[in-house]
Scaffold this motif. Sequence first.
Motif, PDB file in Angstrom:
ATOM      1  N   SER A  36       0.831  -1.211   0.000  1.00 12.22           N
ATOM      2  CA  SER A  36       0.000   0.000   0.000  1.00 12.22           C
ATOM      3  C   SER A  36       0.863   1.258   0.000  1.00 12.22           C
ATOM      4  O   SER A  36       0.512   2.266  -0.628  1.00 12.22           O
ATOM      5  CB  SER A  36      -0.936   0.004   1.216  1.00 12.22           C
ATOM      6  OG  SER A  36      -0.197  -0.060   2.422  1.00 12.22           O
ATOM      7  N   TYR A  37       2.010   1.205   0.686  1.00 11.54           N
ATOM      8  CA  TYR A  37       2.916   2.359   0.727  1.00 11.54           C
ATOM      9  C   TYR A  37       3.435   2.676  -0.676  1.00 11.54           C
ATOM     10  O   TYR A  37       3.434   3.835  -1.113  1.00 11.54           O
ATOM     11  CB  TYR A  37       4.079   2.071   1.673  1.00 11.54           C
ATOM     12  CG  TYR A  37       5.075   3.205   1.790  1.00 11.54           C
ATOM     13  CD1 TYR A  37       4.937   4.180   2.776  1.00 11.54           C
ATOM     14  CD2 TYR A  37       6.158   3.305   0.914  1.00 11.54           C
ATOM     15  CE1 TYR A  37       5.848   5.226   2.881  1.00 11.54           C
ATOM     16  CE2 TYR A  37       7.066   4.341   1.003  1.00 11.54           C
ATOM     17  CZ  TYR A  37       6.910   5.299   1.994  1.00 11.54           C
ATOM     18  OH  TYR A  37       7.805   6.341   2.084  1.00 11.54           O
ATOM     19  N   LEU A  38       3.874   1.649  -1.397  1.00 13.60           N
ATOM     20  CA  LEU A  38       4.421   1.872  -2.738  1.00 13.60           C
ATOM     21  C   LEU A  38       3.333   2.245  -3.740  1.00 13.60           C
ATOM     22  O   LEU A  38       3.559   3.068  -4.635  1.00 13.60           O
ATOM     23  CB  LEU A  38       5.158   0.614  -3.213  1.00 13.60           C
ATOM     24  CG  LEU A  38       6.372   0.177  -2.380  1.00 13.60           C
ATOM     25  CD1 LEU A  38       6.989  -1.086  -2.973  1.00 13.60           C
ATOM     26  CD2 LEU A  38       7.410   1.287  -2.290  1.00 13.60           C
ATOM     27  N   SER A  39       2.145   1.651  -3.586  1.00 12.70           N
ATOM     28  CA  SER A  39       1.042   1.946  -4.508  1.00 12.70           C
ATOM     29  C   SER A  39       0.624   3.405  -4.427  1.00 12.70           C
ATOM     30  O   SER A  39       0.175   3.996  -5.418  1.00 12.70           O
ATOM     31  CB  SER A  39      -0.156   1.047  -4.193  1.00 12.70           C
ATOM     32  OG  SER A  39       0.173  -0.312  -4.376  1.00 12.70           O
TER      33      SER A  39
ATOM     34  N   ASP B   9       5.287   7.372  -8.396  1.00  7.26           N
ATOM     35  CA  ASP B   9       6.322   8.198  -9.020  1.00  7.26           C
ATOM     36  C   ASP B   9       7.498   8.477  -8.089  1.00  7.26           C
ATOM     37  O   ASP B   9       8.454   9.154  -8.482  1.00  7.26           O
ATOM     38  CB  ASP B   9       5.725   9.540  -9.472  1.00  7.26           C
ATOM     39  CG  ASP B   9       4.615   9.357 -10.490  1.00  7.26           C
ATOM     40  OD1 ASP B   9       4.728   8.416 -11.304  1.00  7.26           O
ATOM     41  OD2 ASP B   9       3.634  10.126 -10.455  1.00  7.26           O
ATOM     42  N   ARG B  10       7.419   7.960  -6.847  1.00  6.56           N
ATOM     43  CA  ARG B  10       8.488   8.217  -5.871  1.00  6.56           C
ATOM     44  C   ARG B  10       8.903   6.916  -5.180  1.00  6.56           C
ATOM     45  O   ARG B  10       9.020   6.848  -3.963  1.00  6.56           O
ATOM     46  CB  ARG B  10       8.020   9.247  -4.840  1.00  6.56           C
ATOM     47  CG  ARG B  10       7.831  10.651  -5.422  1.00  6.56           C
ATOM     48  CD  ARG B  10       7.301  11.634  -4.397  1.00  6.56           C
ATOM     49  NE  ARG B  10       5.896  11.375  -4.081  1.00  6.56           N
ATOM     50  CZ  ARG B  10       5.419  11.274  -2.852  1.00  6.56           C
ATOM     51  NH1 ARG B  10       6.224  11.383  -1.817  1.00  6.56           N
ATOM     52  NH2 ARG B  10       4.131  11.053  -2.651  1.00  6.56           N
TER      53      ARG B  10
ATOM     54  N   ILE C  19       6.842  -4.154 -10.776  1.00  9.18           N
ATOM     55  CA  ILE C  19       6.985  -2.693 -10.871  1.00  9.18           C
ATOM     56  C   ILE C  19       8.447  -2.286 -11.084  1.00  9.18           C
ATOM     57  O   ILE C  19       8.801  -1.116 -10.914  1.00  9.18           O
ATOM     58  CB  ILE C  19       6.398  -1.980  -9.632  1.00  9.18           C
ATOM     59  CG1 ILE C  19       7.084  -2.436  -8.341  1.00  9.18           C
ATOM     60  CG2 ILE C  19       4.900  -2.204  -9.546  1.00  9.18           C
ATOM     61  CD1 ILE C  19       6.600  -1.676  -7.097  1.00  9.18           C
ATOM     62  N   GLY C  20       9.288  -3.275 -11.431  1.00 10.45           N
ATOM     63  CA  GLY C  20      10.633  -2.933 -11.883  1.00 10.45           C
ATOM     64  C   GLY C  20      11.785  -3.197 -10.943  1.00 10.45           C
ATOM     65  O   GLY C  20      12.922  -2.801 -11.232  1.00 10.45           O
ATOM     66  N   TYR C  21      11.556  -3.893  -9.817  1.00  9.68           N
ATOM     67  CA  TYR C  21      12.647  -4.161  -8.878  1.00  9.68           C
ATOM     68  C   TYR C  21      13.394  -5.444  -9.246  1.00  9.68           C
ATOM     69  O   TYR C  21      12.795  -6.414  -9.708  1.00  9.68           O
ATOM     70  CB  TYR C  21      12.116  -4.282  -7.447  1.00  9.68           C
ATOM     71  CG  TYR C  21      11.832  -2.949  -6.793  1.00  9.68           C
ATOM     72  CD1 TYR C  21      12.815  -2.296  -6.056  1.00  9.68           C
ATOM     73  CD2 TYR C  21      10.587  -2.342  -6.929  1.00  9.68           C
ATOM     74  CE1 TYR C  21      12.555  -1.067  -5.458  1.00  9.68           C
ATOM     75  CE2 TYR C  21      10.321  -1.114  -6.341  1.00  9.68           C
ATOM     76  CZ  TYR C  21      11.314  -0.484  -5.607  1.00  9.68           C
ATOM     77  OH  TYR C  21      11.056   0.738  -5.029  1.00  9.68           O
TER      78      TYR C  21
END
Length: 239
Positions: free
Chosen positions: A57-60, A64-65, A94-96
């Motif tokens: 939830s924090y990343l969602s 953009d940050r 998401i790209g990690y």
Amino acid sequence: MKYTLIKDAEDLRFLTVKAAKCIAEAQFLVVDSAISDEINELVPVNSIKLHINELRSYLSARPDRLPSNIVHISGNDTDISEEEGSIVCYLKGIGYQLSIIPGVNVVNRIAGQNYFPLTIRNRNESFWVCDARFFYPSVKEMIEKIHAVASSNAAMAIKHINIDALRFMATIISIYRHQETPVLVNDFGGGVDCYTLMEIQDRLAEDQYKLVVINPCVRMLKATAFSVEEVLESRLATG
């Protein structure tokens, strides 16, 4: 972007040097259980720390940050758990890029199964750990490994070895080590005896031995008893 999963990290004693350095440099930490005060002291004061259940939830909320480097401290010392697997899939999406640093218990288990040498922290000593149940004299790679380790200064800790395999190994080791090299022998009855490399080829009577340590450190020579745990204690591995 990078996601580093550090396994077996509930206790500072089980961290590899690489894992401790990674935590000390982390700016974004994820935990799945309570961590010890000793490990908490490694965490930078200004770092962000979240529970694993809060990460998604924090990343969602900040697409953009996203943090460039996420360090996950996991108390689990086995394979990736279902919860961790779910997070890994999400982060990859998401790209990690995933990187895993195993804890000392895992490092020791892998080393014991694959015949890798282990280095004792804070001392210039090495152990080569071999489970002789998986030793086959007919396999060329295994024979080459014995020659390679015997030619080094590493202590050779051999678990669950029968007398024929021990004598076979001793013949190879004798090419590189002095005949008076000390050998600690632990049988399954609990007895502990000290022999020389020359003596173990003709004086041993048991068919099977729990642990044999060739060229043990001085501390082990002075001990009245020793065990597999003595050889594989947490100080034996580095990352």
